[in-house]
Motif scaffolding. Structure first.
Motif, PDB file in Angstrom:
ATOM      1  N   LYS A  86     -13.008 -40.941 -20.099  1.00 53.58           N
ATOM      2  CA  LYS A  86     -12.167 -39.856 -19.609  1.00 53.58           C
ATOM      3  C   LYS A  86     -10.926 -39.744 -20.484  1.00 53.58           C
ATOM      4  O   LYS A  86     -10.469 -40.730 -21.059  1.00 53.58           O
ATOM      5  N   THR A 134     -15.020 -29.396 -18.876  1.00 56.85           N
ATOM      6  CA  THR A 134     -13.871 -28.787 -18.185  1.00 56.85           C
ATOM      7  C   THR A 134     -12.785 -29.820 -17.892  1.00 56.85           C
ATOM      8  O   THR A 134     -13.053 -31.002 -17.700  1.00 56.85           O
ATOM      9  N   TRP A 135     -11.545 -29.326 -17.854  1.00 54.07           N
ATOM     10  CA  TRP A 135     -10.392 -30.117 -17.430  1.00 54.07           C
ATOM     11  C   TRP A 135     -10.199 -29.918 -15.931  1.00 54.07           C
ATOM     12  O   TRP A 135     -10.370 -28.815 -15.429  1.00 54.07           O
ATOM     13  N   ARG A 136      -9.814 -30.977 -15.218  1.00 55.36           N
ATOM     14  CA  ARG A 136      -9.490 -30.901 -13.795  1.00 55.36           C
ATOM     15  C   ARG A 136      -8.030 -31.275 -13.600  1.00 55.36           C
ATOM     16  O   ARG A 136      -7.562 -32.279 -14.130  1.00 55.36           O
ATOM     17  N   SER A 137      -7.315 -30.488 -12.818  1.00 54.04           N
ATOM     18  CA  SER A 137      -5.924 -30.798 -12.514  1.00 54.04           C
ATOM     19  C   SER A 137      -5.864 -31.948 -11.510  1.00 54.04           C
ATOM     20  O   SER A 137      -6.623 -31.977 -10.545  1.00 54.04           O
ATOM     21  N   TRP A 195      -1.790 -37.568 -24.616  1.00 58.53           N
ATOM     22  CA  TRP A 195      -3.168 -37.854 -24.260  1.00 58.53           C
ATOM     23  C   TRP A 195      -3.388 -39.354 -24.225  1.00 58.53           C
ATOM     24  O   TRP A 195      -2.731 -40.114 -24.934  1.00 58.53           O
ATOM     25  N   GLN A 242      -4.468 -36.032 -19.881  1.00 56.98           N
ATOM     26  CA  GLN A 242      -3.551 -35.153 -20.596  1.00 56.98           C
ATOM     27  C   GLN A 242      -2.380 -34.839 -19.676  1.00 56.98           C
ATOM     28  O   GLN A 242      -2.575 -34.559 -18.501  1.00 56.98           O
ATOM     29  N   SER A 292     -18.284 -33.219 -19.638  1.00 53.26           N
ATOM     30  CA  SER A 292     -18.246 -32.286 -18.508  1.00 53.26           C
ATOM     31  C   SER A 292     -17.945 -30.858 -18.949  1.00 53.26           C
ATOM     32  O   SER A 292     -18.353 -29.904 -18.288  1.00 53.26           O
ATOM     33  N   GLU A 309      -3.838 -33.607 -16.182  1.00 51.73           N
ATOM     34  CA  GLU A 309      -5.221 -33.162 -16.091  1.00 51.73           C
ATOM     35  C   GLU A 309      -6.122 -34.272 -16.604  1.00 51.73           C
ATOM     36  O   GLU A 309      -5.711 -35.093 -17.425  1.00 51.73           O
ATOM     37  N   TYR A 357     -10.128 -35.061 -18.148  1.00 52.34           N
ATOM     38  CA  TYR A 357     -11.350 -34.513 -18.734  1.00 52.34           C
ATOM     39  C   TYR A 357     -12.367 -35.639 -18.814  1.00 52.34           C
ATOM     40  O   TYR A 357     -12.103 -36.668 -19.438  1.00 52.34           O
ATOM     41  N   THR A 358     -13.503 -35.470 -18.158  1.00 50.70           N
ATOM     42  CA  THR A 358     -14.583 -36.438 -18.263  1.00 50.70           C
ATOM     43  C   THR A 358     -15.433 -36.013 -19.454  1.00 50.70           C
ATOM     44  O   THR A 358     -15.908 -34.866 -19.503  1.00 50.70           O
ATOM     45  N   ILE A 359     -15.608 -36.918 -20.406  1.00 47.37           N
ATOM     46  CA  ILE A 359     -16.337 -36.596 -21.629  1.00 47.37           C
ATOM     47  C   ILE A 359     -17.743 -36.092 -21.264  1.00 47.37           C
ATOM     48  O   ILE A 359     -18.453 -36.735 -20.488  1.00 47.37           O
TER      49      ILE A 359
END
Length: 117
Positions: free
Chosen positions: A17, A42-45, A5, A20, A40, A34, A36-38
Motif C-alpha cells: 500500500k 484507485t485512491w481511498r480517502s 508518500w 499519501q 486496485s 489517502e 492506494y492498494t497496489i
C-alpha cells in the motif's frame, strides 16, 4: 502543493500500500490522507492526518507501520501509520529522552537490526 508518500506492506491482506498526504487547499490546517492498494487502480480517502504533518524524508518501516519524527516543535515525538488497520498512531519515546529532545526537531527516524531508531 507539498505531497508526502510512504510505501508499506499489510501482513493481514498480503498487499503493498502507498500512503499519501497533502494539503488539498491552502485554507486547511491538516493534510488529507489517502491510501492506494497496489493493483486496485484507485485512491481511498482515510480523512485528515491527526498529527498535522506527515514528513517522511526517510521511510522507517517496521512491524507493519511507517514511523516518522514530528517535524514541528512540541507534542508527540514519533508518529506512525499502521498499514493493516490504516490508522495513524503515536509511539511514545524511550524513558531516557528529555523534553528538550522531543522538541528539538532535529531527529531522524530509522530502522536498524529490527529496531526503531
Amino acid at each position: 502543493m507539498s505531497r508526502f508518500w510512504g510505501l508499506g506492506y499489510s501482513i493481514a491482506t498480503n498487499q503493498y500500500k502507498l500512503l499519501q498526504s497533502y494539503y488539498p487547499t491552502l485554507e486547511l490546517n491538516y493534510p488529507t490522507a489517502e491510501i492506494y492498494t497496489i493493483g486496485s487502480g484507485t485512491w481511498r480517502s482515510i480523512g485528515n492526518t491527526p498529527t498535522g504533518s506527515v514528513s517522511l524524508p526517510f521511510n522507517a518501516f517496521l512491524n507493519g507501520a511507517l514511523h516518522w519524527s514530528k517535524s514541528s516543535l512540541g507534542g508527540e515525538f514519533i508518529n506512525s501509520f499502521d498499514f493493516d488497520t490504516e490508522r495513524f498512531g503515536i509511539v511514545p519515546p524511550p524513558d531516557h529522552f528529555q523534553e528538550l529532545d522531543k522538541e528539538s526537531g532535529d531527529t531522524t527516524t530509522g530502522v536498524l537490526g529490527g529496531c526503531l531508531l
